[in-house]
Design an enzyme around this catalytic site. Sequence first.
Site, PDB file in Angstrom:
ATOM      1  CG  HIS A   7     -21.109  19.624  -1.863  1.00 15.55           C
ATOM      2  ND1 HIS A   7     -22.488  19.915  -1.815  1.00 15.55           N
ATOM      3  CD2 HIS A   7     -20.987  19.705  -3.112  1.00 15.55           C
ATOM      4  CE1 HIS A   7     -23.089  20.128  -2.827  1.00 15.55           C
ATOM      5  NE2 HIS A   7     -21.801  19.964  -3.857  1.00 15.55           N
ATOM      6  CD  GLU A  53     -17.017  27.891   0.738  1.00 18.25           C
ATOM      7  OE1 GLU A  53     -17.214  27.561  -0.589  1.00 18.25           O
ATOM      8  OE2 GLU A  53     -16.295  27.136   1.400  1.00 18.25           O
ATOM      9  CG  HIS A  66     -20.889  16.763  -7.927  1.00 21.20           C
ATOM     10  ND1 HIS A  66     -20.012  16.874  -6.823  1.00 21.20           N
ATOM     11  CD2 HIS A  66     -21.646  17.919  -7.771  1.00 21.20           C
ATOM     12  CE1 HIS A  66     -20.202  17.871  -5.974  1.00 21.20           C
ATOM     13  NE2 HIS A  66     -21.243  18.488  -6.724  1.00 21.20           N
ATOM     14  CG  ASN A  80     -19.178  22.622   0.503  1.00 22.47           C
ATOM     15  OD1 ASN A  80     -18.652  21.761   0.715  1.00 22.47           O
ATOM     16  ND2 ASN A  80     -18.781  23.342  -0.587  1.00 22.47           N
ATOM     17  CE  LYS A 134     -22.651  28.518  -7.023  1.00 20.45           C
ATOM     18  NZ  LYS A 134     -21.867  27.357  -7.526  1.00 20.45           N
ATOM     19  CE  LYS A 153     -16.707  27.119  -3.579  1.00 25.99           C
ATOM     20  NZ  LYS A 153     -17.406  26.173  -2.618  1.00 25.99           N
ATOM     21  NE  ARG A 160     -19.441  30.169  -3.405  1.00 23.09           N
ATOM     22  CZ  ARG A 160     -19.093  30.496  -4.633  1.00 23.09           C
ATOM     23  NH1 ARG A 160     -18.497  31.771  -4.685  1.00 23.09           N
ATOM     24  NH2 ARG A 160     -18.984  29.744  -5.667  1.00 23.09           N
ATOM     25  CD  GLU A 174     -25.106  20.560  -6.571  1.00 23.75           C
ATOM     26  OE1 GLU A 174     -25.199  20.947  -5.628  1.00 23.75           O
ATOM     27  OE2 GLU A 174     -23.780  19.773  -7.039  1.00 23.75           O
ATOM     28  CG  HIS A 189     -16.473  17.041  -2.377  1.00 29.78           C
ATOM     29  ND1 HIS A 189     -16.060  18.078  -1.779  1.00 29.78           N
ATOM     30  CD2 HIS A 189     -17.397  17.084  -3.218  1.00 29.78           C
ATOM     31  CE1 HIS A 189     -16.655  18.986  -2.790  1.00 29.78           C
ATOM     32  NE2 HIS A 189     -17.392  18.558  -3.658  1.00 29.78           N
ATOM     33  NE  ARG A 225       2.118  36.604 -12.867  1.00 25.01           N
ATOM     34  CZ  ARG A 225       2.938  36.758 -13.447  1.00 25.01           C
ATOM     35  NH1 ARG A 225       2.724  37.854 -14.576  1.00 25.01           N
ATOM     36  NH2 ARG A 225       4.424  36.683 -13.393  1.00 25.01           N
TER      37      ARG A 225
END
Length: 355
Positions: free
Chosen positions: A242, A231, A259, A239, A221, A137, A235, A179, A246, A115
């Site tokens: 993206h 997010e 990427h 993206n 960032k 993330k 935030r 980025e 993706h 956990r």
Amino acid sequence: MHETDIKQIDVKTTSPYSVFVGECMLDFIKERIKGKKNLILTDSNVFSFHEKYLNNISKDIFVLKAGEESKNYRELLRIYDFLIDRGADRYSRLVCVGGGVVGDIGGFAASTYMRGIGLVHVPTSLLAMVDSSIGGKTAINYGNLKNIIGSFYQPEAVFVDVSFLKTLPDREYISAFAEIVKYGIIRDKELFEFLGANIKAIRDRNDKVIRLLIEKSIKNKVEVVEADEKEKGLRTILNFGHTFAHAIESLTEYKVYLHGEAVAIGMIMALGLSKRLELIDDSLINQVRSLLEGMGLPYRLDMDIKAEEAYEIMLKDKKNKESALRFILTRGVGNSIISSGIAKEVIMDAINEGK
Ligand SMILES: NC(=O)c1ccc[n+]([C@@H]2O[C@H](COP(=O)([O-])OP(=O)(O)OC[C@H]3O[C@@H](n4cnc5c(N)ncnc54)[C@H](O)[C@@H]3O)[C@@H](O)[C@H]2O)c1
Ligand SMILES: O=C(O)C(=O)C[C@@H](O)[C@H](O)[C@H](O)COP(=O)(O)O
Ligand SMILES: [Zn+2]
């Protein structure tokens, strides 16, 4: 290296931490992480270049096969096995030394094993230094969906040792600039203009320029993440490009584009969509296109993907709310907006125009 040469950027999230940026930081890192059982996650390329550095941190090392194709549940299970075999307990820490793939899957493993155990990022690719190691993330890919399983899990510290960049291949180095251009377009006009004025220095890997760009990117960032850690709103602008990227990565099975390269193409598609919705005119698209081209990044798809298939994948995007697709668009540099309710044909046109 003196501690005074190391820049510290604090991140005020629910669990606060600092990002340290410097050179030849091995001793600095060892001093900061001592007192816990440290286990390392890295990949085959980083291991082959930096085995001595890694052994100096810990002898417990798990080496992933390099590349996006390792960001999956099978490798995740192997990481859990490694943690169990090496006796990792709740007081242990996973030190992720690698690019975004190592950081994303390692962050997820650390957030779920028992956990949640300690996590430290030592990013070794430029993309990981400017983006993926910051902000918490974590993710793995599953089925045909990118980053569909993951968590928000902040590290205890991030150590950006720029000396790692000496062994980073050009294609991987350049991909990070997608980025960085993203930060410029979404919220930092000065950075956007600086990039345009320094293309040669960037391609020549000028140390001073790289260091400045790393620090500016991290600050961008961090500011966004501090304002909206999970997010819920702001935030989402990180993206930008993206949703398209993706889908492109997934449809090409992570084998064609890195990427960053997919993000470069995706940003042009997002700009195309912004133009179709009359938010911008051609001049910004042309400007970004020539910036990407000058840096050596792709700006259009050079293979055929079906717009309909890309759209189907986008329907599963994590930003969607009540089945409505949401896109980050722009009204101009530094002026991003979140938009939904765009007709399918308009989105498909933006994809087809990016081919
Ligand atoms: N969590 C986030 O916020 C976030 C942000 C951006 C990207 N990402 C994810 O990050 C990944 C992309 O990151 P990436 O570009 O670092 O990919 P990567 O981890 O695959 O690294 C790129 C390549 O460079 C190699 N490499 C890394 N450091 C090296 C070094 N110092 N010397 C030699 N080779 C080195 C790697 O072995 C790999 O082959 C994607 O999975 C993307 O989804 C996550
Ligand atoms: O940190 C963020 O937030 C980002 O969106 C950064 C992106 O560059 C990164 O690729 C991220 O992994 C994408 O997030 P996702 O939620 O779309 O998987
Ligand atoms: Zn990204």
